[in-house]
Design a protein around this motif. Structure first.
Motif, PDB file in Angstrom:
ATOM      1  N   ALA A 294       0.847  -1.210   0.000  1.00 23.36           N
ATOM      2  CA  ALA A 294       0.000   0.000   0.000  1.00 23.36           C
ATOM      3  C   ALA A 294       0.876   1.250   0.000  1.00 23.36           C
ATOM      4  O   ALA A 294       0.613   2.215  -0.728  1.00 23.36           O
ATOM      5  CB  ALA A 294      -0.930  -0.011   1.210  1.00 23.36           C
ATOM      6  N   GLU A 295       1.928   1.230   0.819  1.00 20.45           N
ATOM      7  CA  GLU A 295       2.810   2.397   0.885  1.00 20.45           C
ATOM      8  C   GLU A 295       3.535   2.593  -0.446  1.00 20.45           C
ATOM      9  O   GLU A 295       3.654   3.723  -0.943  1.00 20.45           O
ATOM     10  CB  GLU A 295       3.817   2.233   2.028  1.00 20.45           C
ATOM     11  CG  GLU A 295       4.651   3.488   2.222  1.00 20.45           C
ATOM     12  CD  GLU A 295       5.635   3.398   3.382  1.00 20.45           C
ATOM     13  OE1 GLU A 295       5.651   2.373   4.100  1.00 20.45           O
ATOM     14  OE2 GLU A 295       6.401   4.365   3.546  1.00 20.45           O
TER      15      GLU A 295
ATOM     16  N   LEU B 236       1.215   4.168  -2.928  1.00 19.49           N
ATOM     17  CA  LEU B 236       0.996   5.591  -2.616  1.00 19.49           C
ATOM     18  C   LEU B 236       2.231   6.423  -2.965  1.00 19.49           C
ATOM     19  O   LEU B 236       2.104   7.544  -3.479  1.00 19.49           O
ATOM     20  CB  LEU B 236       0.639   5.756  -1.134  1.00 19.49           C
ATOM     21  CG  LEU B 236      -0.806   5.377  -0.793  1.00 19.49           C
ATOM     22  CD1 LEU B 236      -0.958   5.098   0.700  1.00 19.49           C
ATOM     23  CD2 LEU B 236      -1.768   6.477  -1.216  1.00 19.49           C
ATOM     24  N   LEU B 237       3.413   5.873  -2.703  1.00 19.76           N
ATOM     25  CA  LEU B 237       4.649   6.613  -3.031  1.00 19.76           C
ATOM     26  C   LEU B 237       4.795   6.773  -4.545  1.00 19.76           C
ATOM     27  O   LEU B 237       5.238   7.819  -5.029  1.00 19.76           O
ATOM     28  CB  LEU B 237       5.872   5.914  -2.435  1.00 19.76           C
ATOM     29  CG  LEU B 237       5.973   5.976  -0.901  1.00 19.76           C
ATOM     30  CD1 LEU B 237       7.133   5.108  -0.404  1.00 19.76           C
ATOM     31  CD2 LEU B 237       6.130   7.401  -0.406  1.00 19.76           C
TER      32      LEU B 237
ATOM     33  N   LEU C 222       2.478   7.209  -6.533  1.00 21.15           N
ATOM     34  CA  LEU C 222       1.480   8.196  -6.970  1.00 21.15           C
ATOM     35  C   LEU C 222       1.680   9.549  -6.290  1.00 21.15           C
ATOM     36  O   LEU C 222       0.768  10.376  -6.252  1.00 21.15           O
ATOM     37  CB  LEU C 222       0.074   7.656  -6.679  1.00 21.15           C
ATOM     38  CG  LEU C 222      -0.341   6.429  -7.503  1.00 21.15           C
ATOM     39  CD1 LEU C 222      -1.645   5.831  -6.969  1.00 21.15           C
ATOM     40  CD2 LEU C 222      -0.505   6.785  -8.983  1.00 21.15           C
ATOM     41  N   SER C 223       2.881   9.778  -5.725  1.00 16.14           N
ATOM     42  CA  SER C 223       3.150  11.011  -4.974  1.00 16.14           C
ATOM     43  C   SER C 223       4.142  11.919  -5.689  1.00 16.14           C
ATOM     44  O   SER C 223       5.042  11.450  -6.387  1.00 16.14           O
ATOM     45  CB  SER C 223       3.742  10.665  -3.593  1.00 16.14           C
ATOM     46  OG  SER C 223       2.800  10.009  -2.787  1.00 16.14           O
ATOM     47  N   ASP C 224       3.982  13.222  -5.456  1.00 22.85           N
ATOM     48  CA  ASP C 224       4.968  14.225  -5.872  1.00 22.85           C
ATOM     49  C   ASP C 224       6.140  14.139  -4.876  1.00 22.85           C
ATOM     50  O   ASP C 224       5.943  14.322  -3.676  1.00 22.85           O
ATOM     51  CB  ASP C 224       4.290  15.601  -5.810  1.00 22.85           C
ATOM     52  CG  ASP C 224       5.256  16.759  -5.997  1.00 22.85           C
ATOM     53  OD1 ASP C 224       6.444  16.522  -6.308  1.00 22.85           O
ATOM     54  OD2 ASP C 224       4.810  17.916  -5.825  1.00 22.85           O
ATOM     55  N   HIS C 225       7.340  13.874  -5.381  1.00 15.60           N
ATOM     56  CA  HIS C 225       8.497  13.733  -4.496  1.00 15.60           C
ATOM     57  C   HIS C 225       9.374  14.984  -4.456  1.00 15.60           C
ATOM     58  O   HIS C 225      10.466  14.946  -3.903  1.00 15.60           O
ATOM     59  CB  HIS C 225       9.330  12.505  -4.904  1.00 15.60           C
ATOM     60  CG  HIS C 225       8.640  11.216  -4.554  1.00 15.60           C
ATOM     61  ND1 HIS C 225       8.872  10.528  -3.371  1.00 15.60           N
ATOM     62  CD2 HIS C 225       7.693  10.516  -5.204  1.00 15.60           C
ATOM     63  CE1 HIS C 225       8.104   9.454  -3.330  1.00 15.60           C
ATOM     64  NE2 HIS C 225       7.375   9.417  -4.438  1.00 15.60           N
ATOM     65  N   SER C 226       8.915  16.089  -5.056  1.00 18.28           N
ATOM     66  CA  SER C 226       9.703  17.321  -4.947  1.00 18.28           C
ATOM     67  C   SER C 226       9.612  17.832  -3.503  1.00 18.28           C
ATOM     68  O   SER C 226       8.732  17.413  -2.746  1.00 18.28           O
ATOM     69  CB  SER C 226       9.197  18.375  -5.930  1.00 18.28           C
ATOM     70  OG  SER C 226       7.898  18.812  -5.568  1.00 18.28           O
ATOM     71  N   GLU C 227      10.524  18.738  -3.133  1.00 23.14           N
ATOM     72  CA  GLU C 227      10.623  19.070  -1.705  1.00 23.14           C
ATOM     73  C   GLU C 227      10.418  20.537  -1.352  1.00 23.14           C
ATOM     74  O   GLU C 227      10.292  20.855  -0.173  1.00 23.14           O
ATOM     75  CB  GLU C 227      11.975  18.582  -1.169  1.00 23.14           C
ATOM     76  CG  GLU C 227      11.980  17.061  -1.092  1.00 23.14           C
ATOM     77  CD  GLU C 227      13.229  16.460  -0.488  1.00 23.14           C
ATOM     78  OE1 GLU C 227      14.217  17.210  -0.326  1.00 23.14           O
ATOM     79  OE2 GLU C 227      13.199  15.249  -0.204  1.00 23.14           O
TER      80      GLU C 227
ATOM     81  N   ALA D 245      -6.578  18.206  -6.901  1.00 22.50           N
ATOM     82  CA  ALA D 245      -5.459  17.298  -7.154  1.00 22.50           C
ATOM     83  C   ALA D 245      -5.955  16.216  -8.103  1.00 22.50           C
ATOM     84  O   ALA D 245      -7.158  15.988  -8.227  1.00 22.50           O
ATOM     85  CB  ALA D 245      -4.955  16.697  -5.846  1.00 22.50           C
ATOM     86  N   PHE D 246      -5.000  15.551  -8.762  1.00 18.66           N
ATOM     87  CA  PHE D 246      -5.375  14.598  -9.813  1.00 18.66           C
ATOM     88  C   PHE D 246      -5.254  13.130  -9.386  1.00 18.66           C
ATOM     89  O   PHE D 246      -5.782  12.253 -10.043  1.00 18.66           O
ATOM     90  CB  PHE D 246      -4.500  14.809 -11.045  1.00 18.66           C
ATOM     91  CG  PHE D 246      -4.745  16.123 -11.732  1.00 18.66           C
ATOM     92  CD1 PHE D 246      -5.877  16.297 -12.520  1.00 18.66           C
ATOM     93  CD2 PHE D 246      -3.864  17.182 -11.578  1.00 18.66           C
ATOM     94  CE1 PHE D 246      -6.118  17.508 -13.157  1.00 18.66           C
ATOM     95  CE2 PHE D 246      -4.097  18.393 -12.212  1.00 18.66           C
ATOM     96  CZ  PHE D 246      -5.223  18.562 -12.996  1.00 18.66           C
ATOM     97  N   GLY D 247      -4.469  12.863  -8.351  1.00 18.29           N
ATOM     98  CA  GLY D 247      -4.278  11.479  -7.929  1.00 18.29           C
ATOM     99  C   GLY D 247      -2.965  10.889  -8.386  1.00 18.29           C
ATOM    100  O   GLY D 247      -2.567   9.808  -7.947  1.00 18.29           O
ATOM    101  N   ALA D 248      -2.268  11.582  -9.301  1.00 17.51           N
ATOM    102  CA  ALA D 248      -0.931  11.159  -9.752  1.00 17.51           C
ATOM    103  C   ALA D 248      -0.158  12.439 -10.044  1.00 17.51           C
ATOM    104  O   ALA D 248      -0.761  13.440 -10.449  1.00 17.51           O
ATOM    105  CB  ALA D 248      -1.024  10.284 -11.001  1.00 17.51           C
TER     106      ALA D 248
ATOM    107  N   LEU E 228      -4.145  13.466  -2.086  1.00 15.20           N
ATOM    108  CA  LEU E 228      -3.603  12.646  -3.177  1.00 15.20           C
ATOM    109  C   LEU E 228      -2.105  12.843  -3.392  1.00 15.20           C
ATOM    110  O   LEU E 228      -1.331  12.641  -2.461  1.00 15.20           O
ATOM    111  CB  LEU E 228      -4.428  12.929  -4.449  1.00 15.20           C
ATOM    112  CG  LEU E 228      -5.944  12.695  -4.289  1.00 15.20           C
ATOM    113  CD1 LEU E 228      -6.697  13.209  -5.512  1.00 15.20           C
ATOM    114  CD2 LEU E 228      -6.277  11.239  -4.059  1.00 15.20           C
ATOM    115  N   GLU E 229      -1.704  13.217  -4.634  1.00 17.50           N
ATOM    116  CA  GLU E 229      -0.273  13.274  -4.952  1.00 17.50           C
ATOM    117  C   GLU E 229       0.479  14.326  -4.142  1.00 17.50           C
ATOM    118  O   GLU E 229       1.709  14.288  -4.066  1.00 17.50           O
ATOM    119  CB  GLU E 229      -0.062  13.512  -6.461  1.00 17.50           C
ATOM    120  CG  GLU E 229      -0.432  14.908  -6.976  1.00 17.50           C
ATOM    121  CD  GLU E 229      -1.878  15.022  -7.433  1.00 17.50           C
ATOM    122  OE1 GLU E 229      -2.700  14.216  -6.985  1.00 17.50           O
ATOM    123  OE2 GLU E 229      -2.166  15.937  -8.235  1.00 17.50           O
TER     124      GLU E 229
END
Ligand SMILES: [Zn+2]
Lengths: 94, 265
Positions: free
Chosen positions: A59-60, A63-64, A66-71, A82-85, B141-142
């Motif tokens: 699950a994690e 979710l990761l 489908l996540s924005d990883h910018s900081e 939000a779009f979900g991706a 979400l994202e």
């Protein structure tokens, strides 16, 4: 605590239903005309993460994927929702 | 069964929902200030909203024997215009001493912008000035992972007592970040996003039952005011005993909310 058999009895049928829903959704997407967007690539990336979660739970890992990883905070909001991706083209342009 | 709804947007719900919640065993409802499904056109719109939260909803809930409490703020969706947001912030001192106000919330981030973060930090300063607990909304979400990290960094920089902060809408990828940093975690049970009852119980199994609560966050969108009790039923299906279930749906929210001087049930 429930046994594996108990978990199967409780959750196999709804999980089976959801799995077929995903398959049918991907078929539906293929069948229809028009352009895809970043959400499709995000979804396939998440399917790969589901099967190869590494040291995360599945699950994690999904979710990761489908996540924005910018900081850093973005300069300003262009939308409220939000779009979900993550839209990588947008993230890379900021 | 006895439970607390620690996060419900009752301004968007019908009176019938109060009746259903009362019949299901709800002993308190806490309503964070949030977006109402549309952007308010003026600061006066927030003044009226704060009156609705502190006067009208407690009276509506009382008809069903449920104490109603609220949290005050301007939500991040409407904080992108920082000048407007600061005018709304200036209303808070007038309402903060009202008898059902619990603290500052639900503040947080929406699209993880610079202005949202600045207004978030100003809310945290107000909470510190008035010695109030904080309830935090994490993005959808994202945007959730990034927003949760930015929020935790900002709270650490502000030296906030983490035991008086609940960070809501956690999922499998953010629950550990929140709990490991000493904050309380909230799980939101939505039919189409956030957590389902089954996943919420998984999170309890994976991250433990300390410093965590569940809420329906029922509002103007697709949501279910009975989601907390439905998740209690899910715990029953997984063979948890009544005492453990009550600990999650009643004792846990009660012990966090007792950080708020006005919370009495
Ligand atoms: Zn909310």
């Amino acid at each position: 605590m429930p046994s594996k058999k108990d978990i199967l009895d409780l959750y196999f049928m709804p999980a089976r239903r959801d799995l077929i829903e995903i398959a049918a959704y991907l078929d539906r997407l293929d069948r229809h005309e028009g352009e895809e967007d970043f959400r499709v690539a995000g979804f396939y990336k998440a399917l790969v993460a589901l099967q190869n979660p590494g040291d995360k739970s599945r699950a994690e890992a999904v979710l990761l994927a489908l996540s924005d990883h910018s900081e850093t905070p973005i300069p300003a909001a262009t939308i409220q929702g939000a779009f979900g991706a993550p839209d990588e083209s947008l993230i890379n342009s900021q | 069964m006895k439970y607390i709804e620690p996060h419900g947007h009752m301004v968007s719900r019908t009176t019938d929902d109060y009746q259903k919640m009362a019949m299901a065993g709800c002993e308190a409802i806490c309503e964070p200030a949030f977006w109402a499904g549309y952007d308010r056109a003026s600061v006066q719109g927030f003044y009226d909203y704060f009156r609705q939260l502190t006067e009208y909803e407690p009276a509506r809930a009382a008809k069903f024997g449920i104490p109603h409490f609220c949290w005050l703020c301007i939500n991040p969706k409407e904080s992108e215009d920082a000048g407007f947001a600061r005018e709304v912030l200036s209303l808070i001192p007038e309402f903060i001493d009202r008898p059902t106000v619990l603290g500052i919330g639900e503040i947080g981030l929406n699209k993880n912008t610079k202005n949202e973060l600045a207004i978030f930090e100003e809310h945290v300063e107000i909470a510190k000035k008035y010695d109030q607990p904080i309830l935090i909304h994490t993005p959808h979400l994202e945007d959730k992972l990034k927003g949760t990290k930015l929020i935790i960094d900002a709270l650490k920089n502000a030296n906030v007592d983490s035991s008086r902060v609940v960070i809501d809408h956690v999922e499998e990828h953010t629950a550990g970040l929140v709990l490991d940093n000493g904050f309380w975690a909230g799980m939101t049970l939505y039919p189409e996003s956030k957590c389902t009852p089954a996943r919420a119980v998984d999170i309890l199994e994976n991250f433990g039952m300390e410093n965590i609560w569940m809420n329906s966050a029922c509002d103007w969108g697709v949501s279910d005011p009975l989601a907390v009790v439905k998740t209690a039923l899910e715990m029953g299906k997984r063979q948890y005993d009544k005492a453990t279930i009550e600990r999650v749906i009643y004792d846990n929210p009660k012990s966090f909310l007792e950080n708020c001087p006005n919370f009495k049930i």
